[in-house]
Structures are given as structure tokens and as C-alpha cells.
Enzyme design. Structure first.
Site, PDB file in Angstrom:
ATOM      1  N   THR A   1      35.307  36.909  40.901  1.00  0.00           N
ATOM      2  CA  THR A   1      34.324  36.019  41.289  1.00  0.00           C
ATOM      3  C   THR A   1      33.236  35.693  40.148  1.00  0.00           C
ATOM      4  OG1 THR A   1      34.482  36.579  43.592  1.00  0.00           O
ATOM      5  CG2 THR A   1      32.302  35.679  43.002  1.00  0.00           C
TER       6      THR A   1
ATOM      7  N   HIS B   1      34.336  33.302  37.993  1.00  0.00           N
ATOM      8  CA  HIS B   1      34.321  32.061  38.326  1.00  0.00           C
ATOM      9  C   HIS B   1      32.704  31.515  37.992  1.00  0.00           C
ATOM     10  CE1 HIS B   1      38.135  32.521  40.114  1.00  0.00           C
ATOM     11  NE2 HIS B   1      37.509  32.994  41.215  1.00  0.00           N
TER      12      HIS B   1
HETATM   13  N1  LIG Z   1      40.052  37.356  50.061  1.00  0.00           N
HETATM   14  C1  LIG Z   1      39.336  38.012  49.619  1.00  0.00           C
HETATM   15  O1  LIG Z   1      37.980  38.604  50.202  1.00  0.00           O
HETATM   16  C2  LIG Z   1      39.114  38.037  47.985  1.00  0.00           C
HETATM   17  C3  LIG Z   1      40.072  37.480  47.363  1.00  0.00           C
HETATM   18  N2  LIG Z   1      40.189  37.514  45.856  1.00  0.00           N
HETATM   19  C4  LIG Z   1      41.204  36.907  45.544  1.00  0.00           C
HETATM   20  O2  LIG Z   1      42.249  37.657  45.115  1.00  0.00           O
HETATM   21  C5  LIG Z   1      43.009  37.279  44.171  1.00  0.00           C
HETATM   22  C6  LIG Z   1      43.411  38.433  43.049  1.00  0.00           C
HETATM   23  O3  LIG Z   1      41.925  38.722  42.381  1.00  0.00           O
HETATM   24  P1  LIG Z   1      42.117  39.215  40.655  1.00  0.00           P
HETATM   25  O4  LIG Z   1      43.160  40.320  40.747  1.00  0.00           O
HETATM   26  O5  LIG Z   1      40.704  39.312  40.486  1.00  0.00           O
HETATM   27  O6  LIG Z   1      42.579  37.790  40.290  1.00  0.00           O
HETATM   28  P2  LIG Z   1      43.388  37.537  38.944  1.00  0.00           P
HETATM   29  O7  LIG Z   1      43.561  35.996  38.799  1.00  0.00           O
HETATM   30  O8  LIG Z   1      42.807  38.226  37.766  1.00  0.00           O
HETATM   31  O9  LIG Z   1      44.887  37.749  39.265  1.00  0.00           O
HETATM   32  C7  LIG Z   1      46.060  37.090  39.768  1.00  0.00           C
HETATM   33  C8  LIG Z   1      47.288  37.507  39.042  1.00  0.00           C
HETATM   34  O10 LIG Z   1      48.337  36.758  39.776  1.00  0.00           O
HETATM   35  C9  LIG Z   1      49.233  36.320  38.631  1.00  0.00           C
HETATM   36  N3  LIG Z   1      50.053  35.297  38.920  1.00  0.00           N
HETATM   37  C10 LIG Z   1      49.723  34.156  38.617  1.00  0.00           C
HETATM   38  N4  LIG Z   1      50.727  33.249  39.047  1.00  0.00           N
HETATM   39  C11 LIG Z   1      51.730  33.787  39.336  1.00  0.00           C
HETATM   40  C12 LIG Z   1      53.114  33.897  40.383  1.00  0.00           C
HETATM   41  N5  LIG Z   1      53.613  32.861  40.537  1.00  0.00           N
HETATM   42  N6  LIG Z   1      53.573  35.102  40.877  1.00  0.00           N
HETATM   43  C13 LIG Z   1      53.099  36.160  40.549  1.00  0.00           C
HETATM   44  N7  LIG Z   1      51.893  36.664  40.181  1.00  0.00           N
HETATM   45  C14 LIG Z   1      51.306  35.406  39.738  1.00  0.00           C
HETATM   46  C15 LIG Z   1      48.217  36.094  37.331  1.00  0.00           C
HETATM   47  O11 LIG Z   1      49.101  36.365  35.941  1.00  0.00           O
HETATM   48  C16 LIG Z   1      47.237  37.138  37.392  1.00  0.00           C
HETATM   49  O12 LIG Z   1      47.688  38.453  36.661  1.00  0.00           O
HETATM   50  C17 LIG Z   1      42.503  36.099  43.456  1.00  0.00           C
HETATM   51  O13 LIG Z   1      43.029  34.688  43.848  1.00  0.00           O
HETATM   52  C18 LIG Z   1      41.139  36.133  44.058  1.00  0.00           C
HETATM   53  O14 LIG Z   1      40.184  34.950  44.159  1.00  0.00           O
HETATM   54  C19 LIG Z   1      39.135  38.189  45.207  1.00  0.00           C
HETATM   55  C20 LIG Z   1      38.285  38.846  45.870  1.00  0.00           C
HETATM   56  C21 LIG Z   1      38.014  38.863  47.378  1.00  0.00           C
HETATM   57  C1  LIG Z   2      32.479  37.481  46.920  1.00  0.00           C
HETATM   58  C2  LIG Z   2      33.273  38.564  46.156  1.00  0.00           C
HETATM   59  O1  LIG Z   2      33.811  38.493  44.951  1.00  0.00           O
HETATM   60  C3  LIG Z   2      33.282  40.096  46.680  1.00  0.00           C
HETATM   61  N1  LIG Z   2      34.061  41.014  45.862  1.00  0.00           N
HETATM   62  C4  LIG Z   2      33.785  40.007  48.190  1.00  0.00           C
HETATM   63  O2  LIG Z   2      34.592  40.781  48.514  1.00  0.00           O
HETATM   64  O3  LIG Z   2      33.329  38.889  49.024  1.00  0.00           O
HETATM   65 ZN   LIG Z   3      33.876  40.553  43.827  1.00  0.00          ZN
END
Ligand SMILES: NC(=O)C1=CN([C@@H]2O[C@H](COP(=O)(O)OP(=O)(O)OC[C@H]3O[C@@H](n4cnc5c(N)ncnc54)[C@H](O)[C@@H]3O)[C@@H](O)[C@H]2O)C=CC1
Ligand SMILES: CC(=O)[C@H](N)C(=O)O
Ligand SMILES: [Zn+2]
Ligand SMILES: [Zn+2]
Length: 350
Positions: free
Chosen positions: A44, A47
Site C-alpha cells: 500500500t 501505491h
Molecule cells: N486483503 C487485504 O487486506 C490486503 C491485500 N493485499 C493484497 O495482497 C496482494 C499481495 O501483496 P504483496 O505481496 O505486497 O503484493 P506484490 O504485488 O508485491 O506481490 C504479488 C506477486 O504476485 C506475482 N504474480 C503476478 N502475476 C502472477 C500470476 N499470474 N501467478 C502467480 N503470481 C503472480 C507477482 O510477480 C508478485 O511477486 C496484493 O494484491 C495486495 O494488494 C495487501 C494487503 C492487505
Molecule cells: C491498508 C494496508 O495496507 C494494511 N496493511 C491493511 O491491512 O489494511
Molecule cells: Zn499495509
């Protein structure tokens, strides 16, 4: 203590951030002032740094960035009686209201009035920071600050991995970014086997193996569904954990999940997703969990215990450690390029 401090601030509504000198804040009613021992970058924050559409719609510059933290309480504001000077704390990011329908059903992680610490107000990319006392989580004083600061994202990983039974279960993780890597660590510490990781970045597939993945596959070079079927003798995996936010990964993971298996969705998708829901979910009778935030506060207890158990292989996840904030732009650019796991800053150089 100095009157001024360096902080990484989103100074204007544009790409990037600035390292600026600001006043050390004073805690108001219900607040505590912490000396920041360690703080880590979240997706985040990236972003906000990149100033994408979501950030434009939510962030009001100028504002200190950051929300993952481990610190020592050095002053408490009026009315604070749950935290004391000298306590070591981390911070839950969701400031919840306690009054809405969700909160009154003990679903604080989906409070309808959530304000997010470090997103809707000044954060922790500084030498000192203000934390709402109601969001303070006390750490054992011997917990490494670089582990303690990871508890907030570890909470996302714990809620994703432990949304159902995991011990001895075949597991597919799609996406080995910082959160997916933490998911691998939690899954392995919780007895999942085999843990199969689908990740296009070679750097992150190598990290996934170091953290404990039993198999890794590059979905851009071979079909991860076939790979999973080969590993599981045609059964598919019992557990699918989506950490990528890639629509293709979601579809592949659902195809690779055994009928009657369970699915946790943490990744956030860049656009609406179209899926063959009848054949990929309904006729397979999959159990699907949407994951957001952390269950308050049981997830924090689970995370802290897992760290103290020594069973979480966190060191390979932390790929970059910086003393001070001078090289923060390098840190953000490396993270943007997908060349990091978790990045940790230690604000105090001495
Ligand atoms: N629901 C929630 O409360 C939260 C959700 N998120 C989300 O969780 C996700 C993971 O967060 P981060 O690790 O920081 O994101 P990140 O973007 O650093 O990691 C995502 C990974 O997915 C890989 N990837 C891309 N296309 C792919 C495919 N087709 N198959 C397999 N892997 C693929 C990328 O190479 C990257 O290493 C993000 O979408 C983020 O927005 C993050 C924080 C809280
Ligand atoms: C907004 C954030 O990135 C936070 N890590 C969350 O869990 O909501
Ligand atoms: Zn966070
Ligand atoms: Zn609420």
C-alpha cells in the site's frame, strides 16, 4: 530528545516522496508517542509512493507515510492507561469504531467506519510517531524489532492461511510477493505439505524456496494447473491461497483446487474479474474465504505466538535492511521492480 526528526513524507499529489525534517509530535488524548525501532514497507505504501488511482482517491498530502512498525513508548497522552512508557509495541492499522453493525457482531476487521493508521493520518516512516493507544499491541521486549514490525502483514497471512485446516494439507500459493512469502512461512510452520508456489519472478521463486516452499512453478512458462495435478497424482490441492491479485492466477488456482477444497482470497485485483463460477466454484463445492485486515485481536495473539515459537522462517523474507531513511528512494524502486521481499528501515542510526 531532539525537537526535529527526519520523516518520509508524501509532500505533494505526485509520484515519489521526500525525506523532510519535521517537528517531533506530542501525544494527544488517547495517543502514545513511540521511538520507532523498525518500520517496514507495505504494498500500500508503494501505491501511495507511485500515486496510483486508489492513492489519489484516498491520501491527503502532506502526510508522513508508513504503517508497519515496532517501537518503544516514550510518552503517553492524557487518558491512556493501557500502555506505559517503556512498553515495546506494534500497531494494528485498522482504527475501528466499535459501534457499527460489523463491530457489534465482533467483526472488527470489516468495521464499516475503519480509518487506517498511516493511510488516513500521519504514519511511522519517521524517528518518532504517534500511535492511537487503542491500536497498540504490546510486544515481548526480546522480540527482534525486524520481526515485530512484520506482525501487521503477518496478520494478513495468518488470516489467509489459517482460515481453515492446514496441517498435512496440500497447498497452492499463487504470488510470492512479501505477503505470499509470509504466507509460505505460516503454512510451513503450520504443517502444510506439499506447499506449491506459483510465481513468475525467478528472484521471488528462489526466495519462496528459501522460506520453505516444497515446489515452485513459473506460470508464464508452464501450466501451473498441470504442475499441481502432477504433484498431487491428479487430485488437486486441498487448500488454495491467492496472494497475487492476478486474475489469471485466481482462475488457475480454482482449477487446481480439489473438489470440496478450500480457498482464501487476499490478493486485490486491478479490475473486475470474470470467471466460470459454475464449474470452477459451485459444482466443485469449494469453500471460499475473502480475507481483509486481521481478526481483532485473536490474529495478533496467533502471530506473536508463531514468531515466539521460532518456527516462522522470517529471515529470508527480509531481503533489505536500511539504517536511517537516506536511501528510501532506492528501497521503493527496488520494491517496485519486484526485487525485494520485505524491506525494513531502522530509523535511528546510532
Ligand atoms: N486483503 C487485504 O487486506 C490486503 C491485500 N493485499 C493484497 O495482497 C496482494 C499481495 O501483496 P504483496 O505481496 O505486497 O503484493 P506484490 O504485488 O508485491 O506481490 C504479488 C506477486 O504476485 C506475482 N504474480 C503476478 N502475476 C502472477 C500470476 N499470474 N501467478 C502467480 N503470481 C503472480 C507477482 O510477480 C508478485 O511477486 C496484493 O494484491 C495486495 O494488494 C495487501 C494487503 C492487505
Ligand atoms: C491498508 C494496508 O495496507 C494494511 N496493511 C491493511 O491491512 O489494511
Ligand atoms: Zn499495509
Ligand atoms: Zn465499526
Amino acid at each position: 530528545m531532539a525537537e526535529k526528526m527526519p520523516a518520509i513524507m508524501k509532500t505533494k499529489p505526485a509520484y515519489g516522496a521526500e525525506l523532510v525534517e519535521v517537528d517531533v509530535p506530542k501525544p494527544g488524548p488517547g495517543e502514545v508517542l513511540i521511538k520507532v525501532l523498525a518500520t517496514s514497507i507495505c504494498g500500500t505504501d508503494l501505491h501511495i509512493y507511485e500515486w496510483n488511482d486508489w492513492a489519489k482517491s484516498r491520501i491527503k498530502p502532506p502526510q508522513i507515510m508508513g504503517h508497519e512498525v515496532a517501537g518503544e513508548v516514550i510518552e503517553v497522552g492524557p487518558g491512556v492507561d493501557t500502555v506505559e512508557v517503556g512498553d515495546h509495541i506494534s500497531a494494528e492499522t485498522h482504527i475501528v469504531c466499535g459501534k457499527c453493525y460489523a463491530c457489534r457482531h465482533n467483526r472488527y476487521h470489516v468495521c464499516q467506519n475503519t480509518k487506517i493508521f498511516g493511510v488516513d493520518m500521519d504514519g511511522v516512516f519517521a524517528e518518532y510517531a504517534i500511535v492511537p493507544a487503542q491500536n497498540a499491541w504490546k510486544n515481548p521486549k526480546d522480540m527482534k524489532p525486524e520481526y515485530a514490525t512484520l506482525q501487521e502483514p503477518l496478520g494478513n497471512a495468518v488470516d489467509t492461511v489459517l482460515a481453515g485446516p492446514i496441517a498435512g494439507r496440500s497447498t497452492l500459493i499463487t504470488g510470492a510477493g512479501p505477503l505470499g512469502l509470509l504466507g509460505i512461512a505460516v503454512a510451513k510452520a503450520s504443517g502444510a505439505y506439499p506447499v506449491i508456489v506459483s510465481e513468475p519472478s525467478e528472484f521471488r521463486r528462489e526466495l519462496a524456496k528459501k522460506v520453505g516452499a516444497d515446489y515452485v512453478v513459473n506460470p508464464f512458462e508452464e501450466d501451473p494447473v498441470k504442475f499441481v495435478m502432477d504433484v498431487t497424482d491428479g487430485a488437486g490441492v486441498e487448500v488454495f491461497l491467492e496472494f497475487s491479485g492476478a486474475p489469471k492466477a485466481l482462475e488457475q488456482g480454482l482449477k487446481a483446487t480439489t473438489p470440496g477444497g478450500r480457498v482464501s482470497l487476499l490478493g486485490l485485483y486491478p479490475r473486475d474479474v470474470t470467471l466460470d463460477m459454475n464449474n470452477l466454484v459451485i459444482f466443485k463445492a469449494l469453500e471460499v474465504h475473502g480475507i481483509t485486515g486481521r481478526h481483532l485481536w485473536e490474529t495478533w495473539y496467533t502471530v506473536s505466538s508463531l514468531i515466539q515459537s521460532g518456527k516462522l522462517n522470517l529471515d529470508p523474507v527480509i531481503t533489505h535492511r536500511y539504517k536511517g531513511f537516506d536511501r528510501f528512494e532506492e528501497a521503493f524502486e527496488l520494491m517496485r521492480a519486484g526485487k525485494t521481499g520485505k524491506v525494513v528501515f531502522f530509523p535511528h542510526k546510532r
